[in-house]
Design a protein around this motif. Sequence first.
Motif: not given
Length: 208
Positions: A53, A110-111, A152, A156
Amino acid sequence: MRIKIVSVGEPVLRDAARPLPPEEIGGQRIRDLIEHMRETLADAPGVGLAAPQIGESLQLAIVEDKAEYQARLTTEELVERERWPIPFHVLINPEIELLSPPELTFFEGCLSLPGFMAMVPRARKVRVRAFNEAGELKEIVAEGWYARILQHEIDHLKGTMYIDRMWSRSFSSLENYTRHWRSRSDTELAKEFRPSAPILNEQPWKKE
Ligand code: ZN
């Protein structure tokens, strides 16, 4: 130092991240990266952040669910979600096993998809084996919201996002979630959004 969080559509979010070799764990570069991720997560704010991310395709994620974030939820919501504070910790090269079927469904966000939420079925209980920042192998058995966060974040690292697992009809802006869906009961939400066909990427699970 805060780092820009990349959003959905950025290819790194869809790559399988590279495992960290033992000799890199504990090195200055990874120590700095963890510190920057910690600052970035606190600033967002959010409860978990995976290295992809911030554009780093590495099997590294951090988790921290602070009591102050939970103040926005009612006691009833916290109990329903089995959510309690989780101290900061680091997951390196994690392996996850679902210890219950992925069928407990709540809205999550989610960011890397800012401003949206959707109902995502997750296992209530998981076991994770991962190295910490000191290179020690740790085993975590997690339940409730903490188990959801782990699923979660570890997704990723495999290039999977919640939109791959969501009840797609529930996909909602944060504003509309608050306006229309936040106060609805589980039964009402399931009636509205549960897909009639199974979600494609079913996950294996086994009883402990
Ligand atoms: Zn996310």
